[in-house]
Design a protein around this motif. Sequence first.
Motif, PDB file in Angstrom:
ATOM      1  N   ASP A   1     -18.711  11.546 -13.751  1.00 17.21           N
ATOM      2  CA  ASP A   1     -17.722  12.255 -14.555  1.00 17.21           C
ATOM      3  C   ASP A   1     -16.377  11.537 -14.507  1.00 17.21           C
ATOM      4  OD1 ASP A   1     -17.255  12.859 -11.909  1.00 17.21           O
ATOM      5  OD2 ASP A   1     -16.545  14.882 -12.307  1.00 17.21           O
ATOM      6  N   GLY A   2     -15.434  12.029 -15.270  1.00 14.48           N
ATOM      7  CA  GLY A   2     -14.137  11.366 -15.396  1.00 14.48           C
ATOM      8  C   GLY A   2     -13.318  11.353 -14.128  1.00 14.48           C
ATOM      9  N   LYS A   3     -13.301  12.481 -13.388  1.00  9.14           N
ATOM     10  CA  LYS A   3     -12.500  12.547 -12.162  1.00  9.14           C
ATOM     11  C   LYS A   3     -13.035  11.597 -11.100  1.00  9.14           C
ATOM     12  CE  LYS A   3     -10.762  17.256 -12.518  1.00  9.14           C
ATOM     13  NZ  LYS A   3     -10.704  18.571 -11.867  1.00  9.14           N
ATOM     14  N   ALA A   4     -14.348  11.572 -10.928  1.00 14.47           N
ATOM     15  CA  ALA A   4     -14.935  10.681  -9.920  1.00 14.47           C
ATOM     16  C   ALA A   4     -14.715   9.225 -10.309  1.00 14.47           C
ATOM     17  CB  ALA A   4     -16.423  10.970  -9.764  1.00 14.47           C
ATOM     18  N   GLY A   5     -14.829   8.917 -11.577  1.00 13.63           N
ATOM     19  CA  GLY A   5     -14.597   7.554 -12.035  1.00 13.63           C
ATOM     20  C   GLY A   5     -13.160   7.119 -11.841  1.00 13.63           C
ATOM     21  N   ALA A   6     -12.218   8.034 -12.129  1.00 18.19           N
ATOM     22  CA  ALA A   6     -10.794   7.712 -11.966  1.00 18.19           C
ATOM     23  C   ALA A   6     -10.449   7.496 -10.502  1.00 18.19           C
ATOM     24  CB  ALA A   6      -9.937   8.820 -12.562  1.00 18.19           C
ATOM     25  N   SER A   7     -10.981   8.343  -9.608  1.00 15.29           N
ATOM     26  CA  SER A   7     -10.660   8.168  -8.185  1.00 15.29           C
ATOM     27  C   SER A   7     -11.318   6.914  -7.624  1.00 15.29           C
ATOM     28  CB  SER A   7     -11.092   9.393  -7.384  1.00 15.29           C
ATOM     29  OG  SER A   7     -12.506   9.523  -7.401  1.00 15.29           O
ATOM     30  N   ALA A   8     -12.510   6.587  -8.097  1.00 11.17           N
ATOM     31  CA  ALA A   8     -13.152   5.358  -7.639  1.00 11.17           C
ATOM     32  C   ALA A   8     -12.360   4.133  -8.092  1.00 11.17           C
ATOM     33  CB  ALA A   8     -14.584   5.282  -8.157  1.00 11.17           C
ATOM     34  N   TYR A   9     -11.849   4.192  -9.318  1.00  4.14           N
ATOM     35  CA  TYR A   9     -11.046   3.080  -9.822  1.00  4.14           C
ATOM     36  C   TYR A   9      -9.730   2.962  -9.059  1.00  4.14           C
ATOM     37  CZ  TYR A   9      -8.574   0.016 -13.007  1.00  4.14           C
ATOM     38  OH  TYR A   9      -7.857  -1.023 -13.527  1.00  4.14           O
ATOM     39  N   GLN A  10      -9.110   4.086  -8.720  1.00  3.63           N
ATOM     40  CA  GLN A  10      -7.864   4.045  -7.945  1.00  3.63           C
ATOM     41  C   GLN A  10      -8.103   3.473  -6.554  1.00  3.63           C
ATOM     42  OE1 GLN A  10      -6.402   8.022  -8.087  1.00  3.63           O
ATOM     43  NE2 GLN A  10      -5.579   7.821 -10.170  1.00  3.63           N
ATOM     44  N   ARG A  11      -9.196   3.867  -5.904  1.00  6.70           N
ATOM     45  CA  ARG A  11      -9.523   3.292  -4.592  1.00  6.70           C
ATOM     46  C   ARG A  11      -9.771   1.799  -4.698  1.00  6.70           C
ATOM     47  NH1 ARG A  11     -13.172   7.750  -3.817  1.00  6.70           N
ATOM     48  NH2 ARG A  11     -14.803   6.247  -4.301  1.00  6.70           N
ATOM     49  N   TYR A  12     -10.419   1.399  -5.775  1.00  5.19           N
ATOM     50  CA  TYR A  12     -10.670  -0.034  -6.003  1.00  5.19           C
ATOM     51  C   TYR A  12      -9.350  -0.788  -6.152  1.00  5.19           C
ATOM     52  CZ  TYR A  12     -12.202  -4.232  -8.483  1.00  5.19           C
ATOM     53  OH  TYR A  12     -12.408  -5.523  -8.880  1.00  5.19           O
ATOM     54  N   GLN A  13      -8.413  -0.251  -6.910  1.00  2.44           N
ATOM     55  CA  GLN A  13      -7.124  -0.907  -7.093  1.00  2.44           C
ATOM     56  C   GLN A  13      -6.321  -0.941  -5.798  1.00  2.44           C
ATOM     57  OE1 GLN A  13      -5.962  -2.574  -9.683  1.00  2.44           O
ATOM     58  NE2 GLN A  13      -7.844  -2.195 -10.823  1.00  2.44           N
TER      59      GLN A  13
ATOM     60  N   PHE B   1      -6.934  -3.819  -3.228  1.00  2.15           N
ATOM     61  CA  PHE B   1      -6.275  -5.106  -3.422  1.00  2.15           C
ATOM     62  C   PHE B   1      -4.807  -5.046  -3.035  1.00  2.15           C
ATOM     63  CE2 PHE B   1      -9.834  -5.419  -6.417  1.00  2.15           C
ATOM     64  CZ  PHE B   1     -10.406  -6.582  -5.941  1.00  2.15           C
ATOM     65  N   ALA B   2      -4.190  -3.875  -3.150  1.00  7.90           N
ATOM     66  CA  ALA B   2      -2.771  -3.734  -2.814  1.00  7.90           C
ATOM     67  C   ALA B   2      -2.562  -3.804  -1.307  1.00  7.90           C
ATOM     68  CB  ALA B   2      -2.220  -2.424  -3.363  1.00  7.90           C
ATOM     69  N   ALA B   3      -3.382  -3.107  -0.546  1.00 10.68           N
ATOM     70  CA  ALA B   3      -3.256  -3.092   0.908  1.00 10.68           C
ATOM     71  C   ALA B   3      -4.655  -3.233   1.523  1.00 10.68           C
ATOM     72  CB  ALA B   3      -2.603  -1.795   1.371  1.00 10.68           C
ATOM     73  N   PRO B   4      -5.142  -4.451   1.674  1.00 12.59           N
ATOM     74  CA  PRO B   4      -6.477  -4.626   2.240  1.00 12.59           C
ATOM     75  C   PRO B   4      -6.510  -4.225   3.711  1.00 12.59           C
ATOM     76  CG  PRO B   4      -5.429  -6.743   1.938  1.00 12.59           C
ATOM     77  CD  PRO B   4      -4.529  -5.713   1.325  1.00 12.59           C
ATOM     78  N   GLU B   5      -7.681  -3.843   4.176  1.00  8.89           N
ATOM     79  CA  GLU B   5      -7.833  -3.451   5.568  1.00  8.89           C
ATOM     80  C   GLU B   5      -7.577  -4.660   6.468  1.00  8.89           C
ATOM     81  OE1 GLU B   5     -11.595  -1.675   6.283  1.00  8.89           O
ATOM     82  OE2 GLU B   5     -11.436  -0.322   4.584  1.00  8.89           O
ATOM     83  N   PRO B   6      -6.866  -4.454   7.580  1.00  4.68           N
ATOM     84  CA  PRO B   6      -6.595  -5.592   8.466  1.00  4.68           C
ATOM     85  C   PRO B   6      -7.880  -6.069   9.141  1.00  4.68           C
ATOM     86  CG  PRO B   6      -5.819  -3.551   9.451  1.00  4.68           C
ATOM     87  CD  PRO B   6      -6.270  -3.212   8.067  1.00  4.68           C
ATOM     88  N   GLN B   7      -8.008  -7.365   9.257  1.00  4.03           N
ATOM     89  CA  GLN B   7      -9.174  -7.958   9.887  1.00  4.03           C
ATOM     90  C   GLN B   7      -8.993  -7.941  11.404  1.00  4.03           C
ATOM     91  OE1 GLN B   7     -11.923  -9.034   8.329  1.00  4.03           O
ATOM     92  NE2 GLN B   7     -11.046  -8.283   6.414  1.00  4.03           N
ATOM     93  N   PRO B   8     -10.038  -7.608  12.153  1.00  2.00           N
ATOM     94  CA  PRO B   8      -9.904  -7.626  13.616  1.00  2.00           C
ATOM     95  C   PRO B   8      -9.779  -9.062  14.119  1.00  2.00           C
ATOM     96  CG  PRO B   8     -12.168  -7.183  12.990  1.00  2.00           C
ATOM     97  CD  PRO B   8     -11.365  -7.184  11.731  1.00  2.00           C
ATOM     98  N   ASN B   9      -9.132  -9.191  15.266  1.00  2.00           N
ATOM     99  CA  ASN B   9      -8.949 -10.505  15.866  1.00  2.00           C
ATOM    100  C   ASN B   9     -10.294 -10.934  16.481  1.00  2.00           C
ATOM    101  OD1 ASN B   9      -8.065 -12.821  17.012  1.00  2.00           O
ATOM    102  ND2 ASN B   9      -6.396 -11.900  18.171  1.00  2.00           N
ATOM    103  N   VAL B  10     -10.799 -12.065  16.067  1.00  4.49           N
ATOM    104  CA  VAL B  10     -12.126 -12.488  16.528  1.00  4.49           C
ATOM    105  C   VAL B  10     -12.103 -12.987  17.952  1.00  4.49           C
ATOM    106  CG1 VAL B  10     -12.939 -13.035  14.217  1.00  4.49           C
ATOM    107  CG2 VAL B  10     -11.776 -14.780  15.538  1.00  4.49           C
ATOM    108  N   PHE B  11     -10.938 -13.291  18.481  1.00  5.35           N
ATOM    109  CA  PHE B  11     -10.873 -13.810  19.845  1.00  5.35           C
ATOM    110  C   PHE B  11     -10.907 -12.704  20.902  1.00  5.35           C
ATOM    111  CE2 PHE B  11      -8.712 -17.134  17.336  1.00  5.35           C
ATOM    112  CZ  PHE B  11      -9.651 -18.135  17.547  1.00  5.35           C
TER     113      PHE B  11
END
Length: 92
Positions: free
Chosen positions: A59-71, A74-84
């Motif tokens: 439906d429209g609401k689920a599609g809009a929220s999925a698109y917002q999460r997708y956008q 890219f704005a604030a990607p999850e921080p990568q853990p330190n591999v060391f």
Amino acid sequence: MKTALYLPCTALFCLLAGCTATTTPVLDSHFGESVALLKAQQIMYPDAYRNTNPVSGIDGKAGASAYQRYQKSFAAPEPQPNVFTIGVGGRQ
């Protein structure tokens, strides 16, 4: 004297003969065919624009929220853990 004239004329004729043996018209007549063929092969259903049935599933609401999460991903990607730090401070 005549031999001194033959050498430059022969060299000039050889250079001009090299200009006449070009394959450019043959290549130019087929320019872009491979790209057009590859684009046509990537279309799964070429007559999709004729289908007038609406898309069902989300439906429209689920599609809009999925698109917002997708956008936002890219704005604030999850921080990568330190591999060391793998295995440091853990129980053994």
